[in-house]
Design an enzyme around this catalytic site. Sequence first.
Site, PDB file in Angstrom:
ATOM      1  N   SER A  82       0.863  -1.172   0.000  1.00  0.00           N
ATOM      2  CA  SER A  82       0.000   0.000   0.000  1.00  0.00           C
ATOM      3  C   SER A  82       0.905   1.229   0.000  1.00  0.00           C
ATOM      4  O   SER A  82       1.673   1.437   0.935  1.00  0.00           O
ATOM      5  CB  SER A  82      -0.873  -0.040   1.258  1.00  0.00           C
ATOM      6  OG  SER A  82      -1.608   1.151   1.389  1.00  0.00           O
ATOM      7  N   LYS A 136      -1.240  -1.009  -4.356  1.00  0.00           N
ATOM      8  CA  LYS A 136      -2.387  -0.169  -3.979  1.00  0.00           C
ATOM      9  C   LYS A 136      -1.903   1.256  -3.814  1.00  0.00           C
ATOM     10  O   LYS A 136      -0.907   1.509  -3.138  1.00  0.00           O
ATOM     11  CB  LYS A 136      -2.967  -0.737  -2.677  1.00  0.00           C
ATOM     12  CG  LYS A 136      -3.866   0.182  -1.875  1.00  0.00           C
ATOM     13  CD  LYS A 136      -4.641  -0.624  -0.839  1.00  0.00           C
ATOM     14  CE  LYS A 136      -4.721   0.089   0.490  1.00  0.00           C
ATOM     15  NZ  LYS A 136      -5.488  -0.676   1.485  1.00  0.00           N
ATOM     16  N   LYS A 150      -2.832   5.036  -2.564  1.00  0.00           N
ATOM     17  CA  LYS A 150      -3.756   5.863  -1.784  1.00  0.00           C
ATOM     18  C   LYS A 150      -4.125   7.087  -2.624  1.00  0.00           C
ATOM     19  O   LYS A 150      -3.240   7.691  -3.257  1.00  0.00           O
ATOM     20  CB  LYS A 150      -3.085   6.308  -0.483  1.00  0.00           C
ATOM     21  CG  LYS A 150      -2.836   5.173   0.486  1.00  0.00           C
ATOM     22  CD  LYS A 150      -4.145   4.661   1.057  1.00  0.00           C
ATOM     23  CE  LYS A 150      -3.894   3.671   2.189  1.00  0.00           C
ATOM     24  NZ  LYS A 150      -5.158   3.246   2.802  1.00  0.00           N
ATOM     25  N   ASP A 186      -7.106   3.186  -3.065  1.00  0.00           N
ATOM     26  CA  ASP A 186      -7.830   3.239  -1.782  1.00  0.00           C
ATOM     27  C   ASP A 186      -8.027   4.704  -1.411  1.00  0.00           C
ATOM     28  O   ASP A 186      -7.049   5.442  -1.226  1.00  0.00           O
ATOM     29  CB  ASP A 186      -7.018   2.510  -0.704  1.00  0.00           C
ATOM     30  CG  ASP A 186      -7.744   2.449   0.647  1.00  0.00           C
ATOM     31  OD1 ASP A 186      -8.872   2.982   0.757  1.00  0.00           O
ATOM     32  OD2 ASP A 186      -7.171   1.859   1.591  1.00  0.00           O
ATOM     33  N   GLU A 245     -11.063   0.905  -3.443  1.00  0.00           N
ATOM     34  CA  GLU A 245     -11.369   0.639  -2.038  1.00  0.00           C
ATOM     35  C   GLU A 245     -11.956   1.869  -1.365  1.00  0.00           C
ATOM     36  O   GLU A 245     -11.404   2.969  -1.479  1.00  0.00           O
ATOM     37  CB  GLU A 245     -10.069   0.201  -1.342  1.00  0.00           C
ATOM     38  CG  GLU A 245     -10.235  -0.199   0.123  1.00  0.00           C
ATOM     39  CD  GLU A 245      -8.935  -0.741   0.738  1.00  0.00           C
ATOM     40  OE1 GLU A 245      -7.973  -1.012  -0.007  1.00  0.00           O
ATOM     41  OE2 GLU A 245      -8.892  -0.878   1.971  1.00  0.00           O
ATOM     42  N   ASP A 297     -13.776  -1.315   3.104  1.00  0.00           N
ATOM     43  CA  ASP A 297     -12.866  -1.461   4.243  1.00  0.00           C
ATOM     44  C   ASP A 297     -13.571  -0.862   5.468  1.00  0.00           C
ATOM     45  O   ASP A 297     -14.254  -1.572   6.220  1.00  0.00           O
ATOM     46  CB  ASP A 297     -11.537  -0.744   3.888  1.00  0.00           C
ATOM     47  CG  ASP A 297     -10.538  -0.648   5.034  1.00  0.00           C
ATOM     48  OD1 ASP A 297     -10.863  -1.021   6.170  1.00  0.00           O
ATOM     49  OD2 ASP A 297      -9.401  -0.171   4.803  1.00  0.00           O
ATOM     50  N   LYS A 336     -10.014  -6.746   7.944  1.00  0.00           N
ATOM     51  CA  LYS A 336      -8.974  -6.470   8.937  1.00  0.00           C
ATOM     52  C   LYS A 336      -9.525  -6.991  10.249  1.00  0.00           C
ATOM     53  O   LYS A 336     -10.562  -6.496  10.710  1.00  0.00           O
ATOM     54  CB  LYS A 336      -8.733  -4.962   9.060  1.00  0.00           C
ATOM     55  CG  LYS A 336      -8.164  -4.313   7.806  1.00  0.00           C
ATOM     56  CD  LYS A 336      -8.033  -2.809   7.977  1.00  0.00           C
ATOM     57  CE  LYS A 336      -7.454  -2.181   6.719  1.00  0.00           C
ATOM     58  NZ  LYS A 336      -7.462  -0.704   6.777  1.00  0.00           N
ATOM     59  N   GLY A 395      -4.283  -4.234   6.091  1.00  0.00           N
ATOM     60  CA  GLY A 395      -3.231  -4.004   7.074  1.00  0.00           C
ATOM     61  C   GLY A 395      -3.445  -2.672   7.757  1.00  0.00           C
ATOM     62  O   GLY A 395      -4.133  -1.792   7.223  1.00  0.00           O
TER      63      GLY A 395
HETATM   64  O1  OSB Z   1      -7.087   1.883   4.552  1.00  0.00           O
HETATM   65  O2  OSB Z   1      -6.037   0.081   4.344  1.00  0.00           O
HETATM   66  C1  OSB Z   1      -6.118   1.199   4.849  1.00  0.00           C
HETATM   67  C2  OSB Z   1      -3.020   2.000   6.901  1.00  0.00           C
HETATM   68  C3  OSB Z   1      -3.576   2.683   7.952  1.00  0.00           C
HETATM   69  C4  OSB Z   1      -4.932   2.911   7.961  1.00  0.00           C
HETATM   70  C5  OSB Z   1      -5.727   2.442   6.919  1.00  0.00           C
HETATM   71  C6  OSB Z   1      -5.174   1.731   5.862  1.00  0.00           C
HETATM   72  C7  OSB Z   1      -3.792   1.536   5.851  1.00  0.00           C
HETATM   73  C8  OSB Z   1      -3.092   0.878   4.764  1.00  0.00           C
HETATM   74  C9  OSB Z   1      -1.761   0.269   5.116  1.00  0.00           C
HETATM   75  O3  OSB Z   1      -3.461   0.863   3.617  1.00  0.00           O
HETATM   76  C10 OSB Z   1      -1.681  -1.157   4.804  1.00  0.00           C
HETATM   77  C11 OSB Z   1      -0.452  -1.760   5.439  1.00  0.00           C
HETATM   78  O4  OSB Z   1      -0.493  -2.088   6.654  1.00  0.00           O
HETATM   79  O5  OSB Z   1       0.538  -1.925   4.746  1.00  0.00           O
HETATM   80 MG    MG Z   2      -8.337   0.824   3.239  1.00  0.00          MG
END
Ligand code: OSB
Ligand code: MG
Length: 375
Positions: A139, A165, A167, A193, A218, A243, A267, A295
């Site tokens: 991510s 992924k 952001k 995401d 996402e 999510d 999660k 994650g």
């Molecule tokens: O939306 O998936 C998410 C990290 C913190 C809060 C929300 C998210 C995330 C990540 C990180 O996308 C995923 C990772 O742990 O590598």
């Molecule tokens: Mg997410």
Amino acid sequence: MTLHVSRITMRQIGLPLREPFRISSGTLSKRRILLLELEDVDGAIGWSECVAAERPNYSAETTDTAWLMIETFLADVLLERAFSHPAEVHDALEAAACGHPMAKAALEMGAWELAAQASGVSLAFMLGGTRDSIATGISLGIQASPDALVEKALAAAAEGYRKIKLKIMPGYDIAYVTAVREALGDEAPLMVDANAAYLPADTESLRLLDDLGLTMIEQPLARDDLLRHAALQRELRTPICLDESIYSVARAEDALSLRSAGIINIKPGRVGGFTSSKAIHDTCALANVPVWCGGMLESGIGRAHNVALASLPNFQLPGDVSPSARYWEQDIVRPEWTMSADGMVKVPLDRPGMGVEVDRDRIDDLTLRKTVLSA
Ligand code: OSB
Ligand code: MG
């Protein structure tokens, strides 16, 4: 099997990230992580990690609200009675308090880990896992420019990650994702995401993303917007993955009935632990909806629990379960989590519980706060 917890040690540790992680709602450069150490009457130990962050931007919980809930209301649920199986813990915690799934999950997952340790089986086996390695994605946080993101995405592809992924948020979307798609080629498994950064009125910009061959989008809209996600999904070919919206088994069932999503990110911390994660996994499998393990920038302990969960059969897509070195200079478990050149992480099936050793000296060095609770 009986599960009788006699002592729970709560710790907060400070762990700096190797690089700041920016999502639509804020930037994180250091984690303050709540760890639990559960001990049973025979001296077996199970560790767990609470995924709540310092600030309530991803969900309402924080490291400190989770600490308060566990110390004041939730730890007693485990300390006051014995359970015949960790699958019973979820309902007992629900009966003790409304909300606070991340605080509850830390205890519930600790109970599963403790049960696996006490029985001498791997946590993955205990949860019903069927894979001996799991596919891994990365991510990538929001970057200052499309070029900077392209550089990160190229490096991730070269490292072997099976899903990349990105952001996104309004203003940091079409140009960024288009640049990465062009650099990586049409076949690269790319997704985005938004962490709930868009409104139904932004459907036009989301429609532009629809043409970029993404495996999923996402959480484009707000966490409560199941109906609005369903309406948006009718406008898009790309599957929506939820999510933040999925915080219980009932919410997952509702999302499936409403067709709010074609894919679900599980999660375990967000949904109250392993028991509800398994139920969501099973419900999605029956509905032919693939799931993957999300994650929360976990340390090696929470990561171990995600690896075990992701070994269940309907975790069909690569998880956000990157190796330790993606996040930390040095993790708090040994061995650290590593990934093969083709993007796989091994499930430690030949060792009891989560399958990695906790580095107690390092945890002691990192500890900011500690409390011991006993029956
Ligand atoms: O939306 O998936 C998410 C990290 C913190 C809060 C929300 C998210 C995330 C990540 C990180 O996308 C995923 C990772 O742990 O590598
Ligand atoms: Mg997410």
